[in-house]
Motif scaffolding. Structure first.
Motif: not given
Length: 772
Positions: A479-480, A503-510
């Protein structure tokens, strides 16, 4: 599969099957059969059949995961793909040792039976045979065999031992036929008493016999250790694995039955024969139905069998060492190939040297052999585990073109439990085996942290960045955290985040933070409007590119504390934010406090308004000695190189008065640190200057991005430092400053197997606190 990879694949079904047979049909069972019959009596036959069932279940898992990842290295490679580089090192280190010890056992077995044959020949000719007594003669013959086969492995990938393997199979088939003829000549009612009592050693004896003899079936997995050299691996590997195991079982099982029946005198039980001839039980049994000639024929057959088994173990051990060296978990010199034949010449030499050294160092190899058996059992249990995890995590797409184990997940679960249970029992029955394993593993842990950790984990970080699928296979979903506020920079920021965290392998949190009002100051409604606009642009750009970041709006009186709270609460792996051109005063103090307090990687960026990740063609990477950010830097650079080719320039600045020796040392250090297994050839530069910041700025004029690392104060706290401040303020290109998570550095020595390199950092732009 690339053409380069295809060019290295030159072993077909026939050659691969012979590698497996060579590893299975060897002196192991023929020497250990006496111990097995002594422990379990005739039930040793059942013990071997049960081992065959466990081995067949393991062969299914080996075939699936080897065809899923058709690369050399065996269980080491499986652990690297599914677990972590640290777990892979532990597996590879002990497997290398196990194959070497197995090679020592076969080399000494060959020497022992060669001495028996020579003594018989001397006695028959009336010659003196006393010179054959003593350990030195055994060591000489064993060393000559080891060196000879090692030279063969250098000259040819398969070692040139195929005809020896074929010859020993033919010999054992002929011996079995002779035994069957002898058995048919005796009354059937005599067979029952010869096998009674069947369970003379009880249940514990049966399990002990399984543990002692399981090593004799481990050769089929050698096919997976050379998978990177096998043609059409999806079809060839399963055929070779199952074929070698089936042929070996077809040879061994009848032979064991004949030894326990036709191979004993009237009124004699197999346990008595095993007690009288513990090391030559098979040869002594053969004497019963083939006479004296049969005894010598069997001694010759065992000597030949041990030779091909020695060759197979040397081959496999060298490939494990070679695979580890490519990942920087063993010295890089072991990566060297023969200039014309392409064989891993230094890995072969290192394996041969270690084999000969262990021969001379350990007078009694019984415990070492038991340790090798224990290691193989644990490795097979791990293979079942990685096969299970790979299919669960990777899904159907991962198995396209690969062999698929039937009755999943029953096969890996039952097989894994069986192998683990036998390993535990082996450790209890032979405690010295567990002790040797722990000592060798402890030595490996020390060497890993002292010599290999930095480069190995940097190479692994770049591997994860180049192939984000590894995050999925290892059960990670990084998670970034990406704080944004300015709508003008939102699109470019999320573009960078999505490129570095697919997105297929990691997540981004704005994240957008609304400042809570104090005493009526500020306009939260206007801030909310800005946050919504920033999110609209960021999410719109993400959706258009096929990415799906998450979004969060919070309210807090202090943005710095809120960023830290969100990062900790969501267990973020990395944090991105922008820094202003000039960093001083309150901002500098808050920045230092955040970096030293948050438990994640931090990436800070100052960039021109129109900077885009796709435009960063030339990247400057200053190196200043040992850096905590080496692994993090490798991950960022590999991620950039995954998108498109980059021109990486590694720079070291030394004082103007530095000697030529110091310059050469700096050049060697930078060259070593630049080896991150990233595609392409980096540029290495070492310049003399008493002003490092000025030298870096000069080199940065022709670059699009400068990647820096945080400095550490004398008290151990991370700080931006005067040099980084100056570069961030004066560089005309984008500047990225990296800081590795504090917790990962503190816990390195406490977690030798657990992978803490799970972070996908990304490059920050600016937040509501900063401006370009």
């Amino acid at each position: 599969m690339s053409e380069g990879a295809d060019a290295k694949r030159h072993i077909g079904v026939f050659g691969a099957t012979l590698v497996g047979i060579g590893g299975i049909i060897g002196g192991g069972l023929l020497i250990l059969v006496g111990t097995a019959f002594g422990q379990a009596g005739p039930a040793a036959i059942l013990a071997f059949l049960l081992n065959g069932i466990v081995a067949w279940l393991t062969a299914m898992s080996v075939s699936e995961i080897s065809t899923t990842f058709p690369e050399s290295g065996g269980a080491y490679m499986f652990a690297k793909k599914i677990l972590s580089v640290r777990a892979a090192f532990a597996v590879g280190w002990v497997l290398w040792f196990a194959y070497i010890v197995a090679g020592v056992l076969y080399a000494l077995g060959f020497a022992a039976f060669t001495v028996i044959l020579l003594k018989g020949a001397c006695d028959g000719l009336g010659l003196e045979s006393g010179w054959l007594d003593g350990r030195n003669v055994l060591l000489l013959f064993a060393s000559v065999a080891t060196v000879g086969y090692s030279i063969g492995l250098v000259r040819k990938a398969s070692g040139g031992g195929q005809w020896v393997t074929i010859g020993k199979v033919v010999l054992f088939v002929l011996l079995s036929i002779a035994g069957v003829i002898a058995l048919l000549r005796q009354p059937l009612e005599d067979i029952g008493p010869e096998l009674s009592p069947f369970f003379s050693g009880g249940f514990s004896g049966l399990i002990a016999a399984m543990g002692f003899t399981f090593i004799t079936l481990q050769g089929f997995e050698m096919v997976s250790a050379i998978a990177g050299e096998i043609k059409d691996p999806g079809k060839t590997i399963p055929r070779a694995v199952f074929g070698s195991l089936a042929i070996s079982l077809a040879v061994y099982v009848p032979l064991l039955f004949l030894v326990a029946t036709a191979g004993v005198d009237d009124g004699l039980h197999i346990t008595e024969l095993a007690a009288r001839n513990p090391d030559t039980t098979v040869a002594a049994a053969t004497r019963e139905f083939l006479g004296e000639a049969g005894y010598w024929f069997m001694c010759a057959a065992i000597a030949v069998a041990t030779l091909s088994a020695l060759q197979a173990n040397l081959l496999t051990a060298s490939r494990v060492a070679f695979a580890m060296a490519q990942d920087h978990t063993l010295p890089s010199v072991l990566e060297q190939r023969h200039p014309t034949r392409g064989t891993p010449i230094m890995a072969i030499y290192a394996t041969a040297l270690a084999t000969v050294a262990i021969m001379f160092m350990i007078p009694d190899l019984a415990s070492a052999g038991a340790a090798a058996s224990l290691i193989f059992l644990l490795a097979f249990a791990l293979t079942h585990l990685t096969t299970y995890l790979a299919r669960k995590r990777g899904g159907p797409r991962l198995l396209e073109g690969a062999y698929q184990t039937p009755w999943f997940p029953a096969v890996p679960i039952v097989g894994g439990v069986a192998c683990a249970g036998l390993a535990v029992y082996q450790a209890i029955v032979v405690p010295d085996a567990g002790g040797i394993l722990l000592i060798w593993l402890g030595l490996g842990v020390i060497l890993y942290f002292a010599l290999f950790k930095g480069r190995a984990e940097a190479a692994d970080a770049s591997a994860e960045a180049l192939d984000p699928r590894l995050n999925l296979l290892r059960g990670k979903s990084p998670l970034v955290l990406l704080p944004i506020a300015n709508p003008r920079s939102a699109t470019s920021m999320v573009e960078i985040a999505n490129a570095l965290a697919p997105s297929e392998f990691a997540r981004v949190l704005l994240l957008s933070i609304i400042r809570a009002t104090r005493g009526g100051e500020g306009d939260p409604v206007a801030q909310l409007a800005d946050a919504q606009e920033a999110f609209r642009q960021a999410l719109g750009a993400s959706y258009a590119a096929g990415h799906s970041p998450e979004a969060l709006i919070t309210s807090a009186p202090e943005p710095w504390g809120e960023i830290r709270r969100i990062a900790d609460e969501h267990r973020c792996e990395s944090l991105l934010f922008g820094i202003p051109k000039t960093i001083e005063g309150t901002f500098d103090r808050e920045l230092e406090q955040l970096i030293n307090g948050v438990d994640c990687d931090v990436a800070m960026m100052r960039a021109p308004e129109d900077w885009r990740i796709g435009g960063a063609k030339r990247v400057l990477v200053p190196i200043a000695g040992k850096s905590d950010e080496h692994e993090l830097r490798a991950r960022v650079l590999a991620t950039l190189s995954r998108e498109l080719p980059r021109d990486l320039v590694f720079l070291s600045v030394i004082p103007t008065k530095a000697t030529d020796d110091e310059l050469a040392s700096a050049l060697k250090t930078v060259t070593r640190l630049s080896d991150m297994n990233i595609p392409g050839t980096p540029t290495i530069e070492v310049v003399r200057s008493d002003d490092p910041a000025a030298a870096i700025l000069f080199e940065a004029t022709g670059c699009d991005l400068v990647v820096l690392g945080m400095r550490r104060s004398r008290t151990g706290r991370k700080m931006l430092g005067a040099i980084n401040r100056k570069i961030a303020a004066e560089a005309t290109c984008a500047v990225l400053v990296l800081s590795r998570r504090q917790q990962a550095q503190i816990s390195d020595l406490a977690r030798p197997i657990r992978d803490v390199a799970q972070i996908v950092p990304f490059m920050p732009r600016r937040t509501d606190e900063t401006e370009h």
